[in-house]
Scaffold this motif. Structure first.
Motif, PDB file in Angstrom:
ATOM      1  N   LEU A  12       0.861  -1.184   0.000  1.00  0.00           N
ATOM      2  CA  LEU A  12       0.000   0.000   0.000  1.00  0.00           C
ATOM      3  C   LEU A  12       0.897   1.234   0.000  1.00  0.00           C
ATOM      4  O   LEU A  12       1.558   1.524   0.998  1.00  0.00           O
ATOM      5  CB  LEU A  12      -0.914   0.011   1.226  1.00  0.00           C
ATOM      6  CG  LEU A  12      -1.798  -1.219   1.416  1.00  0.00           C
ATOM      7  CD1 LEU A  12      -2.628  -1.087   2.682  1.00  0.00           C
ATOM      8  CD2 LEU A  12      -2.685  -1.419   0.220  1.00  0.00           C
ATOM      9  N   ASP A  13       0.939   1.930  -1.116  1.00  0.00           N
ATOM     10  CA  ASP A  13       1.772   3.127  -1.242  1.00  0.00           C
ATOM     11  C   ASP A  13       1.394   4.150  -0.184  1.00  0.00           C
ATOM     12  O   ASP A  13       0.227   4.314   0.155  1.00  0.00           O
ATOM     13  CB  ASP A  13       1.589   3.763  -2.622  1.00  0.00           C
ATOM     14  CG  ASP A  13       2.126   2.893  -3.732  1.00  0.00           C
ATOM     15  OD1 ASP A  13       2.992   2.036  -3.459  1.00  0.00           O
ATOM     16  OD2 ASP A  13       1.663   3.043  -4.872  1.00  0.00           O
ATOM     17  N   ARG A  14       2.376   4.812   0.303  1.00  0.00           N
ATOM     18  CA  ARG A  14       2.213   5.876   1.303  1.00  0.00           C
ATOM     19  C   ARG A  14       1.688   5.379   2.634  1.00  0.00           C
ATOM     20  O   ARG A  14       1.521   6.147   3.553  1.00  0.00           O
ATOM     21  CB  ARG A  14       1.361   7.014   0.766  1.00  0.00           C
ATOM     22  CG  ARG A  14       2.041   7.722  -0.400  1.00  0.00           C
ATOM     23  CD  ARG A  14       1.209   8.876  -0.905  1.00  0.00           C
ATOM     24  NE  ARG A  14       1.282   8.849  -2.356  1.00  0.00           N
ATOM     25  CZ  ARG A  14       0.251   8.857  -3.156  1.00  0.00           C
ATOM     26  NH1 ARG A  14      -0.961   8.927  -2.688  1.00  0.00           N
ATOM     27  NH2 ARG A  14       0.419   8.808  -4.453  1.00  0.00           N
ATOM     28  N   ALA A  15       1.404   4.104   2.759  1.00  0.00           N
ATOM     29  CA  ALA A  15       0.994   3.543   4.045  1.00  0.00           C
ATOM     30  C   ALA A  15       2.172   2.847   4.717  1.00  0.00           C
ATOM     31  O   ALA A  15       2.129   2.558   5.895  1.00  0.00           O
ATOM     32  CB  ALA A  15      -0.153   2.562   3.862  1.00  0.00           C
ATOM     33  N   VAL A  16       3.211   2.590   3.921  1.00  0.00           N
ATOM     34  CA  VAL A  16       4.390   1.896   4.426  1.00  0.00           C
ATOM     35  C   VAL A  16       5.613   2.715   4.039  1.00  0.00           C
ATOM     36  O   VAL A  16       5.749   3.125   2.888  1.00  0.00           O
ATOM     37  CB  VAL A  16       4.489   0.478   3.814  1.00  0.00           C
ATOM     38  CG1 VAL A  16       5.687  -0.266   4.358  1.00  0.00           C
ATOM     39  CG2 VAL A  16       3.215  -0.303   4.065  1.00  0.00           C
ATOM     40  N   GLN A  17       6.493   2.933   5.004  1.00  0.00           N
ATOM     41  CA  GLN A  17       7.695   3.714   4.729  1.00  0.00           C
ATOM     42  C   GLN A  17       8.682   2.919   3.882  1.00  0.00           C
ATOM     43  O   GLN A  17       8.737   1.691   3.930  1.00  0.00           O
ATOM     44  CB  GLN A  17       8.358   4.126   6.042  1.00  0.00           C
ATOM     45  CG  GLN A  17       7.530   5.070   6.866  1.00  0.00           C
ATOM     46  CD  GLN A  17       8.236   5.423   8.169  1.00  0.00           C
ATOM     47  OE1 GLN A  17       9.381   5.065   8.396  1.00  0.00           O
ATOM     48  NE2 GLN A  17       7.524   6.134   9.027  1.00  0.00           N
ATOM     49  N   HIS A  18       9.493   3.655   3.126  1.00  0.00           N
ATOM     50  CA  HIS A  18      10.482   3.054   2.237  1.00  0.00           C
ATOM     51  C   HIS A  18      11.410   2.102   2.992  1.00  0.00           C
ATOM     52  O   HIS A  18      11.744   1.033   2.492  1.00  0.00           O
ATOM     53  CB  HIS A  18      11.281   4.155   1.543  1.00  0.00           C
ATOM     54  CG  HIS A  18      12.320   3.643   0.607  1.00  0.00           C
ATOM     55  ND1 HIS A  18      12.007   3.098  -0.614  1.00  0.00           N
ATOM     56  CD2 HIS A  18      13.661   3.572   0.725  1.00  0.00           C
ATOM     57  CE1 HIS A  18      13.127   2.718  -1.212  1.00  0.00           C
ATOM     58  NE2 HIS A  18      14.142   2.997  -0.416  1.00  0.00           N
ATOM     59  N   LYS A  19      11.817   2.484   4.195  1.00  0.00           N
ATOM     60  CA  LYS A  19      12.748   1.632   4.955  1.00  0.00           C
ATOM     61  C   LYS A  19      12.125   0.278   5.284  1.00  0.00           C
ATOM     62  O   LYS A  19      12.831  -0.694   5.502  1.00  0.00           O
ATOM     63  CB  LYS A  19      13.220   2.329   6.224  1.00  0.00           C
ATOM     64  CG  LYS A  19      12.138   2.555   7.259  1.00  0.00           C
ATOM     65  CD  LYS A  19      12.685   3.299   8.458  1.00  0.00           C
ATOM     66  CE  LYS A  19      11.588   3.573   9.465  1.00  0.00           C
ATOM     67  NZ  LYS A  19      12.071   4.338  10.593  1.00  0.00           N
ATOM     68  N   HIS A  20      10.797   0.208   5.320  1.00  0.00           N
ATOM     69  CA  HIS A  20      10.120  -1.059   5.576  1.00  0.00           C
ATOM     70  C   HIS A  20       9.946  -1.870   4.300  1.00  0.00           C
ATOM     71  O   HIS A  20       9.960  -3.101   4.335  1.00  0.00           O
ATOM     72  CB  HIS A  20       8.750  -0.829   6.219  1.00  0.00           C
ATOM     73  CG  HIS A  20       8.836  -0.165   7.552  1.00  0.00           C
ATOM     74  ND1 HIS A  20       7.995   0.862   7.916  1.00  0.00           N
ATOM     75  CD2 HIS A  20       9.656  -0.355   8.607  1.00  0.00           C
ATOM     76  CE1 HIS A  20       8.301   1.253   9.141  1.00  0.00           C
ATOM     77  NE2 HIS A  20       9.304   0.534   9.577  1.00  0.00           N
ATOM     78  N   THR A  21       9.744  -1.196   3.193  1.00  0.00           N
ATOM     79  CA  THR A  21       9.478  -1.927   1.953  1.00  0.00           C
ATOM     80  C   THR A  21      10.748  -2.395   1.261  1.00  0.00           C
ATOM     81  O   THR A  21      10.710  -3.402   0.550  1.00  0.00           O
ATOM     82  CB  THR A  21       8.677  -1.069   0.957  1.00  0.00           C
ATOM     83  OG1 THR A  21       9.414   0.110   0.638  1.00  0.00           O
ATOM     84  CG2 THR A  21       7.324  -0.713   1.526  1.00  0.00           C
ATOM     85  N   GLU A  22      11.856  -1.695   1.443  1.00  0.00           N
ATOM     86  CA  GLU A  22      13.062  -2.030   0.689  1.00  0.00           C
ATOM     87  C   GLU A  22      13.534  -3.466   0.906  1.00  0.00           C
ATOM     88  O   GLU A  22      13.849  -4.154  -0.071  1.00  0.00           O
ATOM     89  CB  GLU A  22      14.188  -1.035   0.982  1.00  0.00           C
ATOM     90  CG  GLU A  22      15.375  -1.204   0.070  1.00  0.00           C
ATOM     91  CD  GLU A  22      15.028  -1.281  -1.417  1.00  0.00           C
ATOM     92  OE1 GLU A  22      15.611  -2.120  -2.120  1.00  0.00           O
ATOM     93  OE2 GLU A  22      14.161  -0.518  -1.889  1.00  0.00           O
ATOM     94  N   PRO A  23      13.594  -3.991   2.130  1.00  0.00           N
ATOM     95  CA  PRO A  23      14.022  -5.393   2.280  1.00  0.00           C
ATOM     96  C   PRO A  23      13.055  -6.375   1.604  1.00  0.00           C
ATOM     97  O   PRO A  23      13.481  -7.384   1.041  1.00  0.00           O
ATOM     98  CB  PRO A  23      14.038  -5.627   3.797  1.00  0.00           C
ATOM     99  CG  PRO A  23      14.036  -4.279   4.412  1.00  0.00           C
ATOM    100  CD  PRO A  23      13.403  -3.344   3.429  1.00  0.00           C
ATOM    101  N   VAL A  24      11.780  -6.056   1.633  1.00  0.00           N
ATOM    102  CA  VAL A  24      10.774  -6.917   1.005  1.00  0.00           C
ATOM    103  C   VAL A  24      10.916  -6.872  -0.513  1.00  0.00           C
ATOM    104  O   VAL A  24      10.907  -7.904  -1.187  1.00  0.00           O
ATOM    105  CB  VAL A  24       9.353  -6.506   1.449  1.00  0.00           C
ATOM    106  CG1 VAL A  24       8.292  -7.251   0.665  1.00  0.00           C
ATOM    107  CG2 VAL A  24       9.187  -6.723   2.943  1.00  0.00           C
ATOM    108  N   LEU A  25      11.062  -5.663  -1.057  1.00  0.00           N
ATOM    109  CA  LEU A  25      11.217  -5.524  -2.503  1.00  0.00           C
ATOM    110  C   LEU A  25      12.506  -6.170  -2.998  1.00  0.00           C
ATOM    111  O   LEU A  25      12.527  -6.795  -4.061  1.00  0.00           O
ATOM    112  CB  LEU A  25      11.173  -4.046  -2.907  1.00  0.00           C
ATOM    113  CG  LEU A  25       9.810  -3.380  -2.763  1.00  0.00           C
ATOM    114  CD1 LEU A  25       9.914  -1.885  -3.036  1.00  0.00           C
ATOM    115  CD2 LEU A  25       8.798  -4.027  -3.681  1.00  0.00           C
ATOM    116  N   ALA A  26      13.587  -6.043  -2.235  1.00  0.00           N
ATOM    117  CA  ALA A  26      14.854  -6.664  -2.630  1.00  0.00           C
ATOM    118  C   ALA A  26      14.701  -8.186  -2.687  1.00  0.00           C
ATOM    119  O   ALA A  26      15.167  -8.828  -3.637  1.00  0.00           O
ATOM    120  CB  ALA A  26      15.956  -6.264  -1.655  1.00  0.00           C
ATOM    121  N   ALA A  27      14.058  -8.759  -1.685  1.00  0.00           N
ATOM    122  CA  ALA A  27      13.844 -10.206  -1.676  1.00  0.00           C
ATOM    123  C   ALA A  27      12.952 -10.631  -2.841  1.00  0.00           C
ATOM    124  O   ALA A  27      13.203 -11.652  -3.488  1.00  0.00           O
ATOM    125  CB  ALA A  27      13.230 -10.640  -0.345  1.00  0.00           C
ATOM    126  N   ALA A  28      11.925  -9.839  -3.122  1.00  0.00           N
ATOM    127  CA  ALA A  28      11.027 -10.159  -4.240  1.00  0.00           C
ATOM    128  C   ALA A  28      11.773 -10.092  -5.567  1.00  0.00           C
ATOM    129  O   ALA A  28      11.580 -10.952  -6.434  1.00  0.00           O
ATOM    130  CB  ALA A  28       9.831  -9.214  -4.233  1.00  0.00           C
TER     131      ALA A  28
END
Length: 88
Positions: A41-57
């Motif tokens: 959810l854009d703007r509901a989750v900070q970049h620092k939280h999404t980056e590890p998830v996106l990197a793994a994906a």
């Protein structure tokens, strides 16, 4: 609100309340191919939280969709994007 067939196998991660601890072992689970897809959810989750998830994906070619600020329409569009990507 998600389609009924997805509700029972959907995990919601609330980073606003629990911060980075809410992400927990999600990147590891993605790398172990135990996660079928990710919706952020854009703007509901900070970049620092999404980056590890996106990197793994990215590393595992796990489908990712972005669902605006959430809301029914945004979530349904994200699920449709995932459906299209997962179709053979």
């Amino acid at each position: 609100m998600l389609p009924p067939e997805l509700e029972e196998c959907t995990e919601w991660v609330d980073t606003e309340r629990d911060g980075i601890h809410a992400i927990g072992n999600l990147p590891q689970r993605i790398r172990q191919h135990r996660v079928g897809a990710v919706v952020i959810l854009d703007r509901a989750v900070q970049h620092k939280h999404t980056e590890p998830v996106l990197a793994a994906a990215r590393d595992t070619n796990t489908p990712v969709a972005f669902a605006g600020k959430g809301g029914r329409g945004s979530l349904l569009r994200a699920v449709e994007q995932l459906d299209q990507r997962l179709e053979p």
